[in-house]
Design an enzyme around this catalytic site. Structure first.
Site, mmCIF file in Angstrom:
data_model
loop_
_atom_site.group_PDB
_atom_site.id
_atom_site.type_symbol
_atom_site.label_atom_id
_atom_site.label_comp_id
_atom_site.label_asym_id
_atom_site.label_seq_id
_atom_site.Cartn_x
_atom_site.Cartn_y
_atom_site.Cartn_z
ATOM 1 N NE ARG A 51 0.292 1.161 3.465
ATOM 2 C CZ ARG A 51 1.267 1.985 3.728
ATOM 3 N NH1 ARG A 51 2.530 1.568 3.736
ATOM 4 N NH2 ARG A 51 1.062 3.263 3.978
ATOM 5 N N GLY A 52 0.297 2.419 0.052
ATOM 6 C CA GLY A 52 1.072 3.649 -0.082
ATOM 7 C C GLY A 52 1.051 4.062 -1.552
ATOM 8 C CB ALA A 53 0.161 7.292 -3.136
ATOM 9 N NE ARG A 88 -6.184 0.939 -1.196
ATOM 10 C CZ ARG A 88 -5.453 1.461 -0.190
ATOM 11 N NH1 ARG A 88 -4.169 1.170 -0.067
ATOM 12 N NH2 ARG A 88 -6.020 2.261 0.690
ATOM 13 C CG ASP A 243 -3.087 8.408 -0.406
ATOM 14 O OD1 ASP A 243 -3.001 8.845 0.757
ATOM 15 O OD2 ASP A 243 -2.699 7.275 -0.741
ATOM 16 C CG ASN A 253 -2.086 11.454 3.802
ATOM 17 O OD1 ASN A 253 -1.605 10.596 3.042
ATOM 18 N ND2 ASN A 253 -1.670 11.571 5.052
HETATM 19 O O1 MRU Z 1 -4.380 3.161 2.784
HETATM 20 P P1 MRU Z 1 -2.898 3.347 2.642
HETATM 21 O O2 MRU Z 1 -2.104 2.688 3.718
HETATM 22 O O3 MRU Z 1 -2.423 2.996 1.247
HETATM 23 O O4 MRU Z 1 -2.712 4.919 2.821
HETATM 24 C C1 MRU Z 1 -1.416 5.454 2.701
HETATM 25 C C2 MRU Z 1 -1.360 6.903 2.927
HETATM 26 O O5 MRU Z 1 -2.354 7.575 3.130
HETATM 27 C C3 MRU Z 1 -0.021 7.541 2.757
HETATM 28 O O6 MRU Z 1 0.125 8.632 3.617
HETATM 29 C C4 MRU Z 1 0.107 8.036 1.315
HETATM 30 O O7 MRU Z 1 -0.197 7.004 0.420
HETATM 31 C C5 MRU Z 1 1.468 8.553 1.041
HETATM 32 S S1 MRU Z 1 2.676 7.265 0.945
HETATM 33 C C6 MRU Z 1 4.158 7.997 0.572
#
Ligand code: MRU
Length: 366
Positions: A51-53, A88, A243, A253
């Site tokens: 996960r993470g953008a 997602r 995100d 975010n």
């Molecule tokens: O639902 P997630 O864990 O994918 O959410 C991640 C976040 O909100 C992060 O802050 C965002 O993706 C930035 S990652 C560099």
């Protein structure tokens, strides 16, 4: 930063797949999972093995290369892109990476498409690591400047972060954590307040694990504690990831970011967002149109943890029969954002600054 959350596997020139850390098991178990097809990549993204953008974007690009290995036709490409896009909806990096790969292969013969897509995915991954390293340098200069502001005294800097925008969420460095890792390497004393980040606890399970592995001093706090710590003068700045950032600077975010921005604003605490350009969406005028992912209620009603005898278990924490809602992201209005730390410098969260940033970027890549 030699820690990576994604490793391409390509023995003997074959496109075999990618390896990723199965983040559902952290911090209790470090397990690398192999993903060998586009549908395995799509499943892993939607079930949040990764996960993470930025990491979602890079993984989706490799997923498209694997789809083209198995079916290089236009129809095969479109169907894999549609499947990946549905995993997602909020982070724009997924659509951004998919568009890059599709453009790259558009004029390529079917027999060379998979290889061209794989190379584009590798480029996306390398550029992400480089962008985050640059965010780290600009962020380090910011931390140094805040550390010597009058009235702060000599104690270590205290940075609050939300969710996980670390190397686990990117290809390397992380976005919000890159300045922290650079500061640690430069010997700038600091401590990180890690929001637990309910409901999935990415702060507790991922950010705390990352910082602990790197030896960065940190304390996990309940999500509700940040406002109080700011009132007490115990937070020098907030740095979060994002995100999707709209053309006017509104920042989407992880759920709860908005409340931290409100508290920061009320207490005069600088609120910065680390934003690689891959997360900027100039197509959306403001944050109102950003799709907010609604995830399973089970993430709210149940918690995962480890027992004293080492078993990872899940327990229900609400009364049987209680309903739950689970919006996974929120939008922080641009007016609450002190600045965006990008790979091209720190800019204001406003339409003119973001347009200029994007124009300078397109000139550089032309
Ligand atoms: O639902 P997630 O864990 O994918 O959410 C991640 C976040 O909100 C992060 O802050 C965002 O993706 C930035 S990652 C560099």
């Amino acid at each position: 930063m030699d820690r990576h959350a994604l490793r391409p596997i390509r023995p003997l020139g074959l496109l075999e797949g990618i390896e990723i850390i199965d983040q559902r098991l952290l911090p209790h178990v470090l397990h690398w999972a192999k993903l060998k097809s586009a549908s395995e990549v799509a499943r892993a993204i939607s079930e949040m093995w990764l996960r993470g953008a930025p990491l979602i974007g890079a993984a989706a690009a490799f997923g498209l290369a694997l789809a083209l290995r198995d079916d290089p036709s236009d129809a095969g490409l479109e169907s894999a892109a549609t499947r990946l896009a549905a995993t997602r909806p909020t982070a724009v990096n997924l659509a951004w990476a998919s568009t890059r790969v599709r453009r790259r292969v558009a004029a390529v013969s079917t027999q060379d498409r998979a290889s061209a897509a794989w190379h584009e995915a590798l480029a996306i991954a390398e550029e992400d690591a480089a962008a985050n390293a640059a965010i780290g340098e600009y962020g380090l200069a910011l931390l140094r400047e805040i550390a010597v502001r009058p009235g702060r005294g000599a104690r270590q800097l205290r940075v609050l972060t939300h969710c996980n925008a670390g190397w686990l969420a990117t290809v390397a460095w992380g976005t919000a954590t890159a300045p922290i890792y650079k500061a640690q390497a430069a010997g700038l004393p600091l401590e990180v307040w890690v929001d637990e980040t309910r409901p999935r606890n990415q702060g507790t399970s991922l950010t705390a694990w990352e910082l602990g592995e790197a030896g960065v001093p940190h304390r996990v706090i309940a999500d509700n504690a940040g406002g109080h710590l700011m009132q007490q003068g115990l937070v020098d700045l907030v740095i979060v990831g994002c995100d999707r950032v709209a053309a006017n600077g509104d920042v989407c975010n992880k759920i709860g970011t908005y409340l931290k921005a409100l508290a920061a604003h009320d207490n005069g605490v600088p609120f910065f967002v680390a934003m690689p350009l891959s997360t900027l969406d100039l197509e959306l005028a403001d944050g109102a149109a950003i799709p907010i992912e609604e995830r399973s209620a089970r993430e709210v009603t149940h918690l995962q943890g480890i027992t004293a005898d080492g078993r990872v278990i899940e327990v229900r924490v609400v009364p049987e029969g209680s309903g739950a809602a689970n919006p996974a992201f929120d939008v922080t209005p641009a007016r609450l954002v002190t600045g965006l730390i990008t790979e091209r410098g720190i800019v204001a969260a406003d339409a003119a600054a973001l347009r200029a940033l994007a124009d300078a970027g397109s000139k550089l890549s032309a």
